[in-house]
Design an enzyme around this catalytic site. Structure first.
Site, mmCIF file in Angstrom:
data_model
loop_
_atom_site.group_PDB
_atom_site.id
_atom_site.type_symbol
_atom_site.label_atom_id
_atom_site.label_comp_id
_atom_site.label_asym_id
_atom_site.label_seq_id
_atom_site.Cartn_x
_atom_site.Cartn_y
_atom_site.Cartn_z
ATOM 1 N N GLY A 66 0.356 6.259 -6.944
ATOM 2 C CA GLY A 66 1.298 6.662 -7.985
ATOM 3 C C GLY A 66 0.897 5.998 -9.293
ATOM 4 O O GLY A 66 0.033 5.125 -9.319
ATOM 5 N N GLY A 115 0.599 6.875 -2.895
ATOM 6 C CA GLY A 115 1.103 8.211 -3.228
ATOM 7 C C GLY A 115 0.180 9.342 -2.793
ATOM 8 O O GLY A 115 0.634 10.467 -2.569
ATOM 9 N N GLU A 138 0.217 -1.428 -0.685
ATOM 10 C CA GLU A 138 1.316 -1.846 -1.576
ATOM 11 C C GLU A 138 1.695 -3.313 -1.499
ATOM 12 O O GLU A 138 2.251 -3.849 -2.464
ATOM 13 C CB GLU A 138 2.563 -0.997 -1.318
ATOM 14 C CG GLU A 138 2.478 0.427 -1.827
ATOM 15 C CD GLU A 138 1.770 1.372 -0.874
ATOM 16 O OE1 GLU A 138 1.329 0.928 0.211
ATOM 17 O OE2 GLU A 138 1.671 2.552 -1.222
ATOM 18 N N ASP A 146 5.667 3.051 0.951
ATOM 19 C CA ASP A 146 6.752 3.995 0.670
ATOM 20 C C ASP A 146 6.270 5.423 0.944
ATOM 21 O O ASP A 146 5.583 5.633 1.926
ATOM 22 C CB ASP A 146 7.282 3.779 -0.763
ATOM 23 C CG ASP A 146 6.238 4.047 -1.835
ATOM 24 O OD1 ASP A 146 5.028 4.002 -1.533
ATOM 25 O OD2 ASP A 146 6.626 4.316 -2.994
HETATM 26 C C1 QUE Z 1 -2.332 -1.601 -4.616
HETATM 27 C C2 QUE Z 1 -1.651 -0.442 -4.841
HETATM 28 C C3 QUE Z 1 -2.040 0.461 -5.863
HETATM 29 C C4 QUE Z 1 -3.161 0.128 -6.626
HETATM 30 C C5 QUE Z 1 -3.867 -1.053 -6.383
HETATM 31 C C6 QUE Z 1 -3.438 -1.914 -5.384
HETATM 32 C C7 QUE Z 1 -1.336 1.685 -6.140
HETATM 33 C C8 QUE Z 1 -1.818 2.496 -7.206
HETATM 34 C C9 QUE Z 1 -2.965 2.113 -7.940
HETATM 35 C C10 QUE Z 1 -3.522 2.856 -9.042
HETATM 36 C C11 QUE Z 1 -4.861 3.196 -9.045
HETATM 37 C C12 QUE Z 1 -5.436 3.885 -10.121
HETATM 38 C C13 QUE Z 1 -4.666 4.251 -11.210
HETATM 39 C C14 QUE Z 1 -3.319 3.908 -11.218
HETATM 40 C C15 QUE Z 1 -2.764 3.216 -10.144
HETATM 41 O O1 QUE Z 1 -3.595 0.950 -7.626
HETATM 42 O O2 QUE Z 1 -0.330 2.020 -5.466
HETATM 43 O O3 QUE Z 1 -2.572 4.257 -12.282
HETATM 44 O O4 QUE Z 1 -5.192 4.928 -12.271
HETATM 45 O O5 QUE Z 1 -1.167 3.634 -7.503
HETATM 46 O O6 QUE Z 1 -4.102 -3.075 -5.146
HETATM 47 O O7 QUE Z 1 -0.576 -0.130 -4.099
#
Ligand code: QUE
Length: 337
Positions: A66, A115, A138, A146
């Site tokens: 997400g 997500g 997460e 989730d």
């Molecule tokens: C743990 C996570 C997430 C994460 C890194 C973690 C996660 C997530 C993102 C993410 C990755 C690339 C993106 C962004 C978010 O990284 O849930 O906006 O461009 O969405 O160590 O849970």
């Protein structure tokens, strides 16, 4: 190439959802969630659409998660209505995919985390290639598994779900099939032919592609399954840590070190919600998850975890409290009502 971050098109017998935000590894922002929900609703009663295929325009990622960066910004600004809107619409989409009256087919070729699992695992068919990487990471950002994972994870065998949800362990495509997160293994080289066959034959094309592919590679976690079941079947989080410490193997030492790097509070609330999800339906689990986001996004570890792992990427979060032993069980219990 279209500029839209979700491209919804009808191709032959299928409705095709193309995730097209490659610079963010297709991380789902609210606009993408709404575009996916709108396209699914439009095809629901469209007799020309036999099945829906969700696919990615990136060869690195199916969907990295997400838009947790935006959620953190809203949380720091105390814009909790915006946080609530995001999770409410994301989880509604996860539920709509599970209840969709037509085959929903995900082609996962690249990173599929958080997500991304939410827009694939609830579908009837999840194709994984040798480049697919599945994880629920997460606890590293002080969230919790989730997107309906509190329903899915406790239903995996051998306590694998508790292990995956607490440690964030990444699984390659074949392993995801063994674990039950994916349903079919198809080599990347066969995906173009599968895409064409799907437009011509619908869901029936999947079995042919999976059979034509190589035999499923073995489960790399197989040697550790007895230890996973022994340790992650413990009735409390402190007891999981104790059982890992008693194992005397490199795998157990590495797993314990991984857990010790995660938010202690997030380990506690994630343990509790994964356990509780075993007795809930998916709609109940999604509703419970939404309630928990209200507490989690107000906890200082959440903004700190996203800072350390996603924003600054120093991977040196300062958790408060800093150890599982210092987490107040009453504070965790109060979040779960
Ligand atoms: C743990 C996570 C997430 C994460 C890194 C973690 C996660 C997530 C993102 C993410 C990755 C690339 C993106 C962004 C978010 O990284 O849930 O906006 O461009 O969405 O160590 O849970």
């Amino acid at each position: 190439m279209s500029e839209e971050s979700v491209v919804a098109t009808r191709e032959g017998r299928i409705g095709r959802l193309l995730l097209n935000r490659p610079k963010a590894l297709n991380a789902l922002d609210l606009g993408m969630i709404r575009a996916l929900a709108t396209a699914l609703a439009g095809w629901r009663d469209d007799r020309a659409v036999e099945a829906v295929v969700i696919d990615s325009a990136s060869d690195r990622a199916f969907c990295a998660g997400g838009d947790i960066r935006a959620i953190r910004t809203h949380a720091l600004a105390r814009e909790y209505d915006a946080v609530e809107t995001f999770f409410a619409e994301e989880y509604a989409l996860n539920g709509a995919i599970a209840a969709y009256p037509k085959p929903y087919i995900a082609l996962v070729d690249g990173i599929c985390m958080g997500g991304g699992i939410g827009v694939s695992v609830h579908g009837r068919v999840r194709v994984a290639t040798e480049h697919a990487v599945f994880a629920m990471p997460e606890t590293a950002i002080a969230m919790f598994p989730d997107i309906g994972a509190t329903y899915v994870l406790p239903r995996l065998s051998d306590m694998l779900g508790m292990f995956l949800g607490l440690t964030g362990t990444r699984m390659i495509g074949a392993d995801a099939v063994h674990a039950g997160l994916a349903t079919h293994f198809v080599p990347r080289a066969d995906l173009p032919a599968l895409r064409t066959a799907l437009t011509e034959r619908g869901e029936a094309a999947v079995a042919g592609a999976a059979l034509a592919g190589n035999a499923l590679p073995p489960f790399s976690l197989a040697p550790h399954l007895p230890a996973i079941a022994r340790c992650f079947g413990a009735p409390s989080l402190p007891e999981i840590l104790e059982r890992l410490a008693a194992e005397d193997s490199d795998w157990a030492r590495e797993t314990l070190a991984t857990l010790r790097s995660m938010s202690p509070s997030a380990l506690c609330w994630s343990f509790a919600v994964i356990r509780r999800g075993a007795g809930l339906s998916l709609p109940e689990a999604l509703a419970a998850e939404l309630r928990i986001t209200r507490h989690v996004t107000r906890h200082p570890d959440f903004a700190e975890g996203v800072r350390a792992m996603v924003v600054d990427k120093d991977r040196q979060p300062r958790w408060m409290p800093p150890t599982v032993e210092a987490v107040d069980p009453a504070a965790i219990a109060a979040m779960l009502d």
